[in-house]
Design a protein around this motif. Structure first.
Motif, PDB file in Angstrom:
ATOM      1  N   LEU A  38       0.842  -1.190   0.000  1.00 21.26           N
ATOM      2  CA  LEU A  38       0.000   0.000   0.000  1.00 21.26           C
ATOM      3  C   LEU A  38       0.880   1.243   0.000  1.00 21.26           C
ATOM      4  N   SER A  39       0.926   1.932  -1.106  1.00 17.84           N
ATOM      5  CA  SER A  39       1.789   3.111  -1.226  1.00 17.84           C
ATOM      6  C   SER A  39       1.181   4.084  -2.223  1.00 17.84           C
ATOM      7  N   TYR A  40       1.687   5.300  -2.179  1.00 15.98           N
ATOM      8  CA  TYR A  40       1.213   6.353  -3.075  1.00 15.98           C
ATOM      9  C   TYR A  40       2.108   6.416  -4.305  1.00 15.98           C
ATOM     10  N   PRO A  41       1.552   6.547  -5.525  1.00 14.83           N
ATOM     11  CA  PRO A  41       0.122   6.643  -5.852  1.00 14.83           C
ATOM     12  C   PRO A  41      -0.577   5.291  -5.761  1.00 14.83           C
ATOM     13  N   LEU A  42      -1.853   5.342  -5.429  1.00 14.30           N
ATOM     14  CA  LEU A  42      -2.628   4.132  -5.208  1.00 14.30           C
ATOM     15  C   LEU A  42      -3.025   3.482  -6.524  1.00 14.30           C
TER      16      LEU A  42
END
Length: 450
Positions: free
Chosen positions: A26-30
């Motif tokens: 789970l990290s940005y960008p999704l």
């Protein structure tokens, strides 16, 4: 029977591995993984209850927890025994415990059944606290708790809750799933009406192998039918030497059926009614007392962008930690117990340490709606205030507009003497100004929660 065992192991392994990988990545960008994680987590009926209690509306995804309840009414706690990722982890832990601590079989067969009645007092307690307006107990639901502990581990912290529950499972099988898991207890209550269950059909030789094999203490030996906490795992049926245990329609009756009669059940309930009344009264008193403790909280904290107003935010947030995990600037932290039970493990920002980049990724991963989806131009996390006695532009006449240069929404303007002032109608409260302030110690410009 072998096919059902293979299917259950496959579903459990897929659920466990997928959930851990989804949280870890789970990290940005999704990406699409966030959509999968959201839908998976919303299978928990407690999330629907939370929405109905605090949002007063039926969400579009309500069919997911209703599907879980429908399966429970058909086959009992099949969600807990076949699909829950935390349940799959504890099932694996239980198998390890049974292999290593073989001499604890007697303790498991005696302690687990004895603790079964406790779960309904626990459910009663949870519902009272829930109705009184506190949601901190939702932190104990499997998706929130497991997610939170994975995030703690990934951030280099000790997942104390997971360590404690794992240790208990090694010695006493799935005690957590049987007695303390809010979702498991709620589904146990619904499973009292299930259509199918395991039954003893007359050829039982009282070997007690089913009791020893049951990981939640609900084997059908004592009453002739598996109790409502049954995970529908089939372990009792597989170990039965006479094949006496069958998966049957709940309302089917046979002359060899060993179910207690309705008169016997009624007599037992009358004998225990007084004791149960005092236990229930004690549960109500304890819930009310602890609910008052949840009001205790420290100074208001700076919440993520789009967070609901306090105390609604602390009521709706389930402390899953996903916003903390996904934050690209590491601006979000989990509040310690010293900041109050109501705030415990809820996300907040310390602007002096890290600023919010206003990426709004936290809004996308929040499964409960505690962090609402609010457009960037409407974000009002807090309000920046300048302490002119500490600001070097105001107190010393030096030229300094670092706070204005760092403001992403252009909410800081300068007068003719190059002294900063805050445009409160534009300020998003992200903390960029406080984070960038060059003054040693406490910043000359601070963001206060709105």
């Amino acid at each position: 029977m072998k096919r059902s065992l293979l299917l259950r192991y496959t579903l459990q392994a897929t659920s466990l591995v997928s959930f851990v990988l989804l949280i870890a990545n789970l990290s940005y960008p999704l990406g699409q993984e966030n959509v999968v994680l959201q839908r998976f987590s919303r299978l928990d009926p407690w999330l629907l209850l939370s929405q109905l209690r605090w949002q007063q509306k039926i969400p579009a995804w309500s069919w997911l927890p209703l599907l879980t309840l429908a399966f429970t009414l058909l086959w009992g706690r099949i969600f807990c025994g076949w699909l829950c990722p935390f349940g799959a982890f504890l099932a694996l832990t239980d198998q390890i415990g049974r292999a290593v601590f073989k001499n604890l079989t007697l303790a498991r067969t005696k302690v687990l059944p004895a603790l079964q009645p406790m779960r309904y007092y626990w459910l009663f307690f949870l519902l009272i606290v829930f109705v009184l307006g506190s949601n901190w107990v939702f932190f104990l639901t499997p998706f929130a708790l497991f997610s939170h502990e994975i995030v703690r581990f990934l951030q280099g912290q000790v997942p104390w809750m997971l360590v404690g529950i794992t240790a208990g499972t090694l010695f006493l099988s799935r005690l957590w799933c049987s007695v303390f898991c809010p979702t498991g207890v709620l589904l146990s209550f619904a499973a009292r009406l299930r259509f199918f269950r395991y039954r003893i059909m007359g050829s039982c030789v009282q070997c007690e192998k089913c009791t020893a094999a049951c990981s939640v203490g609900t084997a059908p030996l004592s009453t002739g039918v598996a109790k409502e906490g049954c995970l529908a795992c089939g372990n009792c049926q597989r170990v039965c030497p006479t094949k006496a245990i069958k998966w049957q329609w709940s309302f089917w009756r046979d002359k060899n059926d060993r179910l207690a009669s309705a008169d016997d059940v009624a007599a037992t309930r009358r004998q225990e009614s007084r004791r149960q009344f005092f236990k229930a009264a004690f549960t109500v008193a304890l819930a009310a007392a602890l609910w008052k403790k949840t009001v205790w909280a420290a100074e208001k904290a700076l919440r993520p962008p789009g967070a609901l107003p306090e105390p609604e935010f602390t009521a709706v947030c389930n402390r899953c930690g996903r916003c903390v995990q996904v934050c690209p600037s590491n601006a979000l932290h989990s509040m310690p117990i010293t900041d109050g039970l109501a705030n415990f493990e809820t996300p907040y920002i310390i602007p002096r340490i890290k600023r919010c980049d206003l990426c709004l990724a936290c809004q996308e991963v929040c499964p409960t709606g505690a962090i609402a989806k609010v457009p960037l131009e409407k974000i009002r996390m807090g309000r920046a205030v300048i302490n002119k006695s500490r600001c070097i532009a105001w107190s010393e006449g030096k030229s300094c507009l670092i706070c204005g240069e760092q403001c992403p929404v252009l909410a800081i303007a300068a007068d003719e003497y190059h002294r900063p002032s805050v445009l409160t109608d534009k300020c998003a409260g992200c903390g960029s100004c406080e984070n960038a302030c060059p003054v040693d110690g406490e910043a000359a410009i601070r963001v206060f929660p709105s």
